[in-house]
Design a protein around this motif. Structure first.
Motif, PDB file in Angstrom:
ATOM      1  N   TRP A 210       0.760  -1.254  -0.030  1.00  0.00           N
ATOM      2  CA  TRP A 210       0.023   0.136  -0.051  1.00  0.00           C
ATOM      3  C   TRP A 210       1.031   1.283  -0.020  1.00  0.00           C
ATOM      4  O   TRP A 210       1.937   1.236   0.418  1.00  0.00           O
ATOM      5  CB  TRP A 210      -1.009  -0.027   1.243  1.00  0.00           C
ATOM      6  CG  TRP A 210      -1.979  -1.092   1.066  1.00  0.00           C
ATOM      7  CD1 TRP A 210      -3.353  -1.102   0.502  1.00  0.00           C
ATOM      8  CD2 TRP A 210      -1.899  -2.330   1.381  1.00  0.00           C
ATOM      9  NE1 TRP A 210      -3.937  -2.076   0.395  1.00  0.00           N
ATOM     10  CE2 TRP A 210      -3.181  -3.102   1.063  1.00  0.00           C
ATOM     11  CE3 TRP A 210      -0.939  -3.172   2.025  1.00  0.00           C
ATOM     12  CZ2 TRP A 210      -3.545  -4.386   1.033  1.00  0.00           C
ATOM     13  CZ3 TRP A 210      -1.415  -4.499   2.295  1.00  0.00           C
ATOM     14  CH2 TRP A 210      -2.369  -5.228   1.858  1.00  0.00           C
ATOM     15  N   ALA A 211       0.116   2.420  -0.541  1.00  0.00           N
ATOM     16  CA  ALA A 211       1.249   3.558  -0.367  1.00  0.00           C
ATOM     17  C   ALA A 211       0.018   4.742  -0.199  1.00  0.00           C
ATOM     18  O   ALA A 211      -0.901   4.878  -0.254  1.00  0.00           O
ATOM     19  CB  ALA A 211       1.721   3.644  -1.704  1.00  0.00           C
ATOM     20  N   GLU A 212       0.936   5.871   0.160  1.00  0.00           N
ATOM     21  CA  GLU A 212       0.151   7.353  -0.145  1.00  0.00           C
ATOM     22  C   GLU A 212       0.684   7.740  -1.272  1.00  0.00           C
ATOM     23  O   GLU A 212       1.722   7.618  -1.518  1.00  0.00           O
ATOM     24  CB  GLU A 212       0.802   8.140   1.103  1.00  0.00           C
ATOM     25  CG  GLU A 212       0.230   7.651   2.533  1.00  0.00           C
ATOM     26  CD  GLU A 212       0.914   8.367   3.868  1.00  0.00           C
ATOM     27  OE1 GLU A 212       0.426   9.137   4.268  1.00  0.00           O
ATOM     28  OE2 GLU A 212       2.130   8.410   3.874  1.00  0.00           O
ATOM     29  N   VAL A 213      -0.273   8.493  -1.708  1.00  0.00           N
ATOM     30  CA  VAL A 213       0.050   9.116  -3.131  1.00  0.00           C
ATOM     31  C   VAL A 213      -0.673  10.600  -2.996  1.00  0.00           C
ATOM     32  O   VAL A 213      -1.660  11.189  -2.471  1.00  0.00           O
ATOM     33  CB  VAL A 213      -0.982   8.555  -3.988  1.00  0.00           C
ATOM     34  CG1 VAL A 213      -0.452   9.040  -5.857  1.00  0.00           C
ATOM     35  CG2 VAL A 213      -0.736   7.019  -4.295  1.00  0.00           C
ATOM     36  N   PHE A 214       0.459  11.453  -3.365  1.00  0.00           N
ATOM     37  CA  PHE A 214       0.416  13.003  -3.081  1.00  0.00           C
ATOM     38  C   PHE A 214       0.385  13.613  -4.533  1.00  0.00           C
ATOM     39  O   PHE A 214       0.852  13.113  -5.490  1.00  0.00           O
ATOM     40  CB  PHE A 214       1.713  13.436  -2.269  1.00  0.00           C
ATOM     41  CG  PHE A 214       1.891  12.872  -1.032  1.00  0.00           C
ATOM     42  CD1 PHE A 214       1.427  13.572  -0.050  1.00  0.00           C
ATOM     43  CD2 PHE A 214       2.528  11.721  -0.791  1.00  0.00           C
ATOM     44  CE1 PHE A 214       1.404  13.050   1.485  1.00  0.00           C
ATOM     45  CE2 PHE A 214       2.494  11.260   0.537  1.00  0.00           C
ATOM     46  CZ  PHE A 214       2.152  11.820   1.758  1.00  0.00           C
ATOM     47  N   TYR A 215      -0.625  14.243  -4.453  1.00  0.00           N
ATOM     48  CA  TYR A 215      -0.878  15.227  -5.869  1.00  0.00           C
ATOM     49  C   TYR A 215      -0.611  16.748  -5.628  1.00  0.00           C
ATOM     50  O   TYR A 215      -1.263  17.380  -4.695  1.00  0.00           O
ATOM     51  CB  TYR A 215      -2.297  14.935  -6.252  1.00  0.00           C
ATOM     52  CG  TYR A 215      -2.650  13.489  -6.485  1.00  0.00           C
ATOM     53  CD1 TYR A 215      -2.598  13.245  -7.874  1.00  0.00           C
ATOM     54  CD2 TYR A 215      -2.949  12.591  -5.561  1.00  0.00           C
ATOM     55  CE1 TYR A 215      -2.831  12.042  -8.082  1.00  0.00           C
ATOM     56  CE2 TYR A 215      -3.589  11.343  -5.794  1.00  0.00           C
ATOM     57  CZ  TYR A 215      -3.373  10.838  -7.088  1.00  0.00           C
ATOM     58  OH  TYR A 215      -3.800   9.587  -7.500  1.00  0.00           O
ATOM     59  N   ASP A 216       0.373  17.169  -6.506  1.00  0.00           N
ATOM     60  CA  ASP A 216       0.980  18.470  -6.212  1.00  0.00           C
ATOM     61  C   ASP A 216       0.573  19.122  -7.567  1.00  0.00           C
ATOM     62  O   ASP A 216       1.582  18.960  -8.308  1.00  0.00           O
ATOM     63  CB  ASP A 216       2.425  18.346  -5.662  1.00  0.00           C
ATOM     64  CG  ASP A 216       2.953  19.877  -5.475  1.00  0.00           C
ATOM     65  OD1 ASP A 216       1.962  20.790  -5.169  1.00  0.00           O
ATOM     66  OD2 ASP A 216       4.204  20.021  -5.268  1.00  0.00           O
ATOM     67  N   ASN A 217      -0.331  19.672  -7.978  1.00  0.00           N
ATOM     68  CA  ASN A 217      -0.630  20.705  -8.931  1.00  0.00           C
ATOM     69  C   ASN A 217      -0.533  19.803 -10.255  1.00  0.00           C
ATOM     70  O   ASN A 217       0.108  20.028 -10.974  1.00  0.00           O
ATOM     71  CB  ASN A 217       0.228  21.795  -9.220  1.00  0.00           C
ATOM     72  CG  ASN A 217      -0.175  23.018  -8.274  1.00  0.00           C
ATOM     73  OD1 ASN A 217      -1.286  23.410  -8.069  1.00  0.00           O
ATOM     74  ND2 ASN A 217       0.756  23.490  -7.577  1.00  0.00           N
ATOM     75  N   VAL A 218      -1.148  18.606 -10.045  1.00  0.00           N
ATOM     76  CA  VAL A 218      -1.006  17.608 -11.178  1.00  0.00           C
ATOM     77  C   VAL A 218      -2.249  18.002 -12.277  1.00  0.00           C
ATOM     78  O   VAL A 218      -3.308  18.061 -11.930  1.00  0.00           O
ATOM     79  CB  VAL A 218      -1.336  16.122 -10.533  1.00  0.00           C
ATOM     80  CG1 VAL A 218      -1.445  15.424 -12.045  1.00  0.00           C
ATOM     81  CG2 VAL A 218      -0.288  15.740  -9.659  1.00  0.00           C
ATOM     82  N   ARG A 219      -1.851  18.075 -13.414  1.00  0.00           N
ATOM     83  CA  ARG A 219      -2.506  18.741 -14.310  1.00  0.00           C
ATOM     84  C   ARG A 219      -2.982  17.494 -15.356  1.00  0.00           C
ATOM     85  O   ARG A 219      -2.301  16.628 -16.041  1.00  0.00           O
ATOM     86  CB  ARG A 219      -1.879  19.599 -15.333  1.00  0.00           C
ATOM     87  CG  ARG A 219      -2.673  20.659 -15.999  1.00  0.00           C
ATOM     88  CD  ARG A 219      -1.738  21.522 -16.648  1.00  0.00           C
ATOM     89  NE  ARG A 219      -1.761  22.746 -15.607  1.00  0.00           N
ATOM     90  CZ  ARG A 219      -2.735  23.824 -15.796  1.00  0.00           C
ATOM     91  NH1 ARG A 219      -3.654  23.557 -16.606  1.00  0.00           N
ATOM     92  NH2 ARG A 219      -2.873  24.993 -15.075  1.00  0.00           N
TER      93      ARG A 219
END
Ligand SMILES: Cc1cc2nc3c(=O)[nH]c(=O)nc-3n(C[C@H](O)[C@H](O)[C@H](O)COP(=O)(O)OP(=O)(O)OC[C@H]3O[C@@H](n4cnc5c(N)ncnc54)[C@H](O)[C@@H]3O)c2cc1C
Length: 391
Positions: A210-219
């Motif tokens: 499992w994982a944490e998924v980070f979205y940073d200004n994903v276009r």
């Protein structure tokens, strides 16, 4: 009422078994617990795809076989019985492909479904967040329209097999100014986009599935939206029934069940086979009773699906019951194995390949993932029994 399988269904079951036996002989995989969710094998998925066994129930016009949900159940039952590594395609096959079929555009169907069917698109499930699990509508990840794109910011957690997935199914808030259920939308996005960071979570078993998924200004382009903007919450409810509906909730540890029964046959205490010990026999017999009940509950879910109905209460009931069985199985196996049974797979002294401690620890999560047992009982109480919602 006829509980028999047709000859055609029996032939199909045998075909699946023959395939799996042959793959094991060739060394493609070794049976393991939780392989449907943790067994990553693109090679195996490609072979399953080649047989036409991904998207078995999907319309022929998109490359599916238009076979019944019962056939799919037979297929998944055998995959689970053999502990086959099906994680690459499981989520897309089980629920995301169905969502695309129900809510997706023609373009999405033509582009994504064939990739899933060919065993090329592996789709992770990006729903839960640190502050949004059971109460998914509280999610804070935002996808805000900007020209021809959506710009995504936020954090998902518990995304199964995230590091192996090349697509993520993602739910995000597309309108922060309306009541929380009404401002959520669904997306399918590729995982290699700039701004996406995946951080492994190591769980209680030591697994990195499992994982944490980070979205940073994903276009992402607007064509990644599935269905109607801001109607995502209602679409998710449809999809969750399929997430809860399958035999993986009962048979994720089937290799352990078989192994512990065999262990009692082969092991002796005070000159007598463990399988002759009354207490042990009763415990195993009780497990078999529970297993058979769980199997029937799951088959009922599929019957409902083949009648064209959404298996809402039935799926909730089956998942709540079956995951309790899996936890019981892990406890009984650990008891029977005694102190050595706590040794993990890496130890040469671990009996039955260290499956018991892995299942004992891993099964704690079964009554959380895909809806906690409390939430499922709420569904059965309110939608099944017609009781008022809890306060
Ligand atoms: C092994 C594992 C794999 C997972 N995989 C994924 C994945 O691939 N993708 C994904 O998006 N998520 C995944 N999840 C997350 C999972 O969906 C959440 O853990 C689950 O929805 C519960 O949310 P929570 O952990 O925030 O607990 P909470 O919602 O905070 O619940 C905590 C406790 O309160 C109880 N509770 C909460 N609300 C109520 C209520 N209304 N009535 C009664 N009791 C209540 C719950 O039953 C639970 O016991 C996974 C979780 C696990 C453990």
């Amino acid at each position: 009422m006829d509980f028999e399988f047709s000859q055609e269904q029996e032939r199909f079951r045998q075909e699946v078994r023959d395939f799996l036996e042959e793959e094991m002989r060739q060394g493609t995989f070794k049976p393991s617990c939780d392989a449907w969710i943790q067994g990553y094998s693109p090679e195996f998925t490609k072979k399953v795809a080649h047989k036409g066994w991904i998207g078995l129930t999907w319309p022929k016009e998109y490359g599916g076989q238009e076979r019944s949900n019962m056939d799919r159940l037979i297929l998944t039952e055998e995959m689970l019985r053999y502990g086959a590594p099906a994680a690459c395609h499981w989520f897309a096959d089980r629920q995301i492909g169905g969502s695309i079929l129900t809510f997706g555009t023609e373009e999405q169907k033509r582009e994504l479904l064939p990739k899933i069917l060919r065993g090329e698109a592996y789709v992770g499930l990006g729903m839960s967040e640190p502050q949004a699990g059971s109460d998914l509508a509280s999610l804070q990840t935002q996808a805000i329209e900007d020209g021809e794109d959506y710009v995504i910011n936020g954090q998902k957690m518990w995304t199964s097999c995230a590091k192996f997935m090349n697509y993520n199914y993602l739910v995000a808030r597309t309108d922060p100014d309306v009541p929380k259920h009404r401002g959520i939308s669904e997306f399918i996005i590729e995982t290699n986009l700039p701004g996406i960071t995946i951080t492994q979570t190591i769980d209680i078993t030591g697994s990195e599935a499992w994982a944490e998924v980070f979205y940073d200004n994903v276009r992402v382009p607007k064509k990644c939206l599935i269905g109607e903007k801001n109607r995502g919450f209602y679409q998710i409810m449809h999809q969750l029934d399929y997430e809860r509906a399958g035999l993986e909730r009962l048979m994720g540890n089937y290799p352990l069940f078989e192994a512990i029964v065999q262990f009692t046959r082969e092991s002796k205490q005070n000159g007598k086979s463990l399988s002759q010990d009354t207490l042990i026999r009763h415990k195993l017999a009780q497990l078999q009773v529970e297993f058979d009940v769980g199997r029937l509950l799951t088959y009922r879910v599929v019957m409902v699906m083949d009648e064209g109905r959404a298996p809402n209460v039935e799926a909730a009931m089956a998942k709540a019951y079956c995951t309790a069985f899996e936890q019981h199985l892990a406890s009984i196996a650990t008891e029977i194995l005694g102190l050595y049974g706590q040794l993990v797979a890496e130890s040469k002294w671990a009996p039955i390949l260290g499956m018991a401690p892995h299942s004992f620890l891993g099964s704690k999560g079964y009554s959380l993932q895909a809806g906690t047992s409390e939430i499922l009982r709420n569904i059965v109480a309110s939608r099944g029994l017609g009781l008022p919602s809890s306060g």
